[in-house]
Design a protein around this motif. Structure first.
Motif, PDB file in Angstrom:
ATOM      1  N   THR A   1       1.271   3.234  11.283  1.00 13.24           N
ATOM      2  CA  THR A   1       1.776   4.150  10.258  1.00 13.24           C
ATOM      3  C   THR A   1       0.838   5.343  10.167  1.00 13.24           C
ATOM      4  OG1 THR A   1       0.487   3.083   8.519  1.00 13.24           O
ATOM      5  CG2 THR A   1       2.698   2.217   8.910  1.00 13.24           C
ATOM      6  N   PRO A   2       1.309   6.495   9.675  1.00 14.45           N
ATOM      7  CA  PRO A   2       0.419   7.660   9.557  1.00 14.45           C
ATOM      8  C   PRO A   2      -0.834   7.365   8.729  1.00 14.45           C
ATOM      9  CG  PRO A   2       2.697   8.323   9.255  1.00 14.45           C
ATOM     10  CD  PRO A   2       2.705   6.831   9.328  1.00 14.45           C
ATOM     11  N   THR A   3      -0.685   6.572   7.656  1.00  9.17           N
ATOM     12  CA  THR A   3      -1.844   6.275   6.801  1.00  9.17           C
ATOM     13  C   THR A   3      -2.871   5.421   7.538  1.00  9.17           C
ATOM     14  OG1 THR A   3      -0.414   6.384   4.862  1.00  9.17           O
ATOM     15  CG2 THR A   3      -2.554   5.355   4.567  1.00  9.17           C
ATOM     16  N   ALA A   4      -2.394   4.385   8.262  1.00  8.33           N
ATOM     17  CA  ALA A   4      -3.330   3.531   9.018  1.00  8.33           C
ATOM     18  C   ALA A   4      -4.015   4.345  10.117  1.00  8.33           C
ATOM     19  CB  ALA A   4      -2.577   2.347   9.617  1.00  8.33           C
ATOM     20  N   ASN A   5      -3.235   5.198  10.804  1.00  6.02           N
ATOM     21  CA  ASN A   5      -3.830   6.035  11.858  1.00  6.02           C
ATOM     22  C   ASN A   5      -4.876   6.980  11.279  1.00  6.02           C
ATOM     23  OD1 ASN A   5      -2.138   4.898  13.800  1.00  6.02           O
ATOM     24  ND2 ASN A   5      -0.516   6.379  13.402  1.00  6.02           N
ATOM     25  N   TYR A   6      -4.597   7.508  10.099  1.00  7.15           N
ATOM     26  CA  TYR A   6      -5.521   8.434   9.428  1.00  7.15           C
ATOM     27  C   TYR A   6      -6.833   7.729   9.061  1.00  7.15           C
ATOM     28  CZ  TYR A   6      -7.419  11.225   5.580  1.00  7.15           C
ATOM     29  OH  TYR A   6      -8.248  11.936   4.755  1.00  7.15           O
TER      30      TYR A   6
ATOM     31  N   GLY B   1      -6.250  14.682   3.203  1.00 12.98           N
ATOM     32  CA  GLY B   1      -5.790  14.006   4.417  1.00 12.98           C
ATOM     33  C   GLY B   1      -4.871  12.832   4.095  1.00 12.98           C
ATOM     34  N   PHE B   2      -5.229  12.062   3.057  1.00 12.20           N
ATOM     35  CA  PHE B   2      -4.368  10.948   2.635  1.00 12.20           C
ATOM     36  C   PHE B   2      -2.986  11.467   2.244  1.00 12.20           C
ATOM     37  CE2 PHE B   2      -7.742   7.671   2.018  1.00 12.20           C
ATOM     38  CZ  PHE B   2      -7.043   6.624   2.598  1.00 12.20           C
ATOM     39  N   PHE B   3      -2.972  12.595   1.539  1.00 13.60           N
ATOM     40  CA  PHE B   3      -1.690  13.159   1.113  1.00 13.60           C
ATOM     41  C   PHE B   3      -0.866  13.569   2.333  1.00 13.60           C
ATOM     42  CE2 PHE B   3       0.940  16.846   0.079  1.00 13.60           C
ATOM     43  CZ  PHE B   3       1.793  16.258  -0.852  1.00 13.60           C
ATOM     44  N   PHE B   4      -1.505  14.214   3.313  1.00 14.32           N
ATOM     45  CA  PHE B   4      -0.785  14.610   4.531  1.00 14.32           C
ATOM     46  C   PHE B   4      -0.238  13.374   5.256  1.00 14.32           C
ATOM     47  CE2 PHE B   4      -3.435  18.718   4.909  1.00 14.32           C
ATOM     48  CZ  PHE B   4      -2.470  19.419   4.194  1.00 14.32           C
ATOM     49  N   ALA B   5      -1.059  12.328   5.360  1.00  6.88           N
ATOM     50  CA  ALA B   5      -0.617  11.101   6.045  1.00  6.88           C
ATOM     51  C   ALA B   5       0.546  10.466   5.297  1.00  6.88           C
ATOM     52  CB  ALA B   5      -1.777  10.124   6.157  1.00  6.88           C
ATOM     53  N   TRP B   6       0.455  10.450   3.973  1.00  8.08           N
ATOM     54  CA  TRP B   6       1.518   9.864   3.157  1.00  8.08           C
ATOM     55  C   TRP B   6       2.816  10.658   3.297  1.00  8.08           C
ATOM     56  CZ3 TRP B   6       3.725  12.310  -1.238  1.00  8.08           C
ATOM     57  CH2 TRP B   6       4.611  11.504  -1.961  1.00  8.08           C
TER      58      TRP B   6
ATOM     59  N   ALA C   1       2.501   2.336  -1.076  1.00  9.93           N
ATOM     60  CA  ALA C   1       2.419   3.792  -0.917  1.00  9.93           C
ATOM     61  C   ALA C   1       2.011   4.449  -2.228  1.00  9.93           C
ATOM     62  CB  ALA C   1       3.752   4.335  -0.438  1.00  9.93           C
ATOM     63  N   ALA C   2       2.575   3.940  -3.341  1.00 14.32           N
ATOM     64  CA  ALA C   2       2.255   4.518  -4.647  1.00 14.32           C
ATOM     65  C   ALA C   2       0.783   4.284  -4.986  1.00 14.32           C
ATOM     66  CB  ALA C   2       3.148   3.909  -5.725  1.00 14.32           C
ATOM     67  N   ARG C   3       0.288   3.081  -4.664  1.00 14.62           N
ATOM     68  CA  ARG C   3      -1.123   2.773  -4.946  1.00 14.62           C
ATOM     69  C   ARG C   3      -2.047   3.647  -4.092  1.00 14.62           C
ATOM     70  NH1 ARG C   3      -2.256  -3.523  -5.298  1.00 14.62           N
ATOM     71  NH2 ARG C   3      -2.511  -3.210  -3.076  1.00 14.62           N
ATOM     72  N   THR C   4      -1.649   3.848  -2.827  1.00 15.07           N
ATOM     73  CA  THR C   4      -2.451   4.709  -1.949  1.00 15.07           C
ATOM     74  C   THR C   4      -2.518   6.124  -2.510  1.00 15.07           C
ATOM     75  OG1 THR C   4      -1.727   3.418  -0.048  1.00 15.07           O
ATOM     76  CG2 THR C   4      -2.678   5.561   0.421  1.00 15.07           C
ATOM     77  N   MET C   5      -1.386   6.608  -2.992  1.00 12.82           N
ATOM     78  CA  MET C   5      -1.367   7.972  -3.542  1.00 12.82           C
ATOM     79  C   MET C   5      -2.196   8.069  -4.816  1.00 12.82           C
ATOM     80  SD  MET C   5      -0.253  10.081  -1.664  1.00 12.82           S
ATOM     81  CE  MET C   5      -0.474  11.420  -2.798  1.00 12.82           C
TER      82      MET C   5
END
Lengths: 62, 203
Positions: free
Chosen positions: B110-115, A53-58, A2-6
């Protein structure tokens, strides 16, 4: 993960801002248009949209 | 708004109780947000993307569409929104489960995978729009009026490659909203992966 994605999303956001600013600087006053300026604006906004969008998903509860 | 699938598949959605309903709602929201942003593009010095009118030119023809822009906008808008909703439904019932099984990193619900899946579907439609829809359908209609589209949307009227990139922005906004709103997750919490059985249960 999650941290890497952010971190990746933050990088995309900064890249988008840089492209957007570069495009805005290149773009001449209306009604003239610059192909490079508008292209950079479009790409910059695209990267910013992806990062937001990534931030919203995270931030969404799973 | 949040609902659990009544078929006991163990999947819940951000909105709606089944994959179909959730996909339709997500498609409507994504299409409306992207359409409105497309109409606002000129405020950011980008080519205005008026997909309702472009669709209208196909269905009512030209020069009628130019002399009756309101008719072209409304008629084209209806088809444009129906298209967007159905692409959302196809994503929910077919594309999203398929990506979950084929692309292993996107298997988790997960929300990220769905996104990310929504983004990929949006970019797929961007390629179809730029490579086929615009050059093959819109190009021949607008070319006699001095606005050819060019190969892969690289010379749309007075614009060059920026029209292609503005189209990318439009479809990114659409895919992002679709992936954020159509977001199946395990009803019991935790992480669950897509299987062939999951997709069948969700319908």
């Amino acid at each position: 993960m999650a941290a890497r994605t952010m971190m990746a999303a933050a990088g995309l956001f900064v890249l988008g801002l840089i492209l957007l600013i570069a495009g805005a600087v290149i773009e001449p006053a209306a009604p003239a248009i610059s192909q490079s300026g508008e292209s950079l604006i479009a790409l910059g906004l695209t990267f910013i949209a992806i990062a937001v969008g990534f931030f919203f998903a995270w931030a969404a509860p799973s | 708004m949040e609902g659990e699938d009544s078929s006991n598949s163990g999947v819940k959605y951000l909105v709606g109780k089944t994959a179909g309903k959730s996909g339709v709602i997500a498609g409507l929201v994504a299409t409306h947000i992207a359409t409105i942003f497309g109409l606002w593009f000129y405020g950011a010095r980008l080519p205005k993307f008026d997909f309702p009118s472009l669709n209208g030119y196909i269905y009512v023809g030209l020069p009628f569409g130019f002399t009756h822009p309101d008719v072209a906008f409304v008629v084209g808008g209806v088809f444009h929104y129906v298209d967007g909703i159905l692409f959302g439904l196809i994503f929910a019932l077919v594309v999203s489960p398929m990506m979950g099984r084929i692309i292993k990193p996107l298997a988790a619900m997960t929300p990220t995978a769905n996104y990310i899946k929504g983004l990929i579907w949006g970019w797929t439609l961007w390629i179809i729009s730029s490579a086929l829809w615009m050059p093959l359908l819109i190009g021949p209609i607008l070319a006699p009026y001095g606005a050819p589209v060019g190969t892969f949307l690289t010379s749309f009227g007075p614009y060059g490659v920026q029209a292609l990139l503005a189209n990318l922005l439009w479809h990114t906004i659409w895919g992002a909203n679709l992936g954020l709103i159509f977001s199946p997750r395990p009803a019991s919490g935790g992480v669950r992966s897509w299987t062939r059985a999951t997709a069948a249960e969700m319908r």
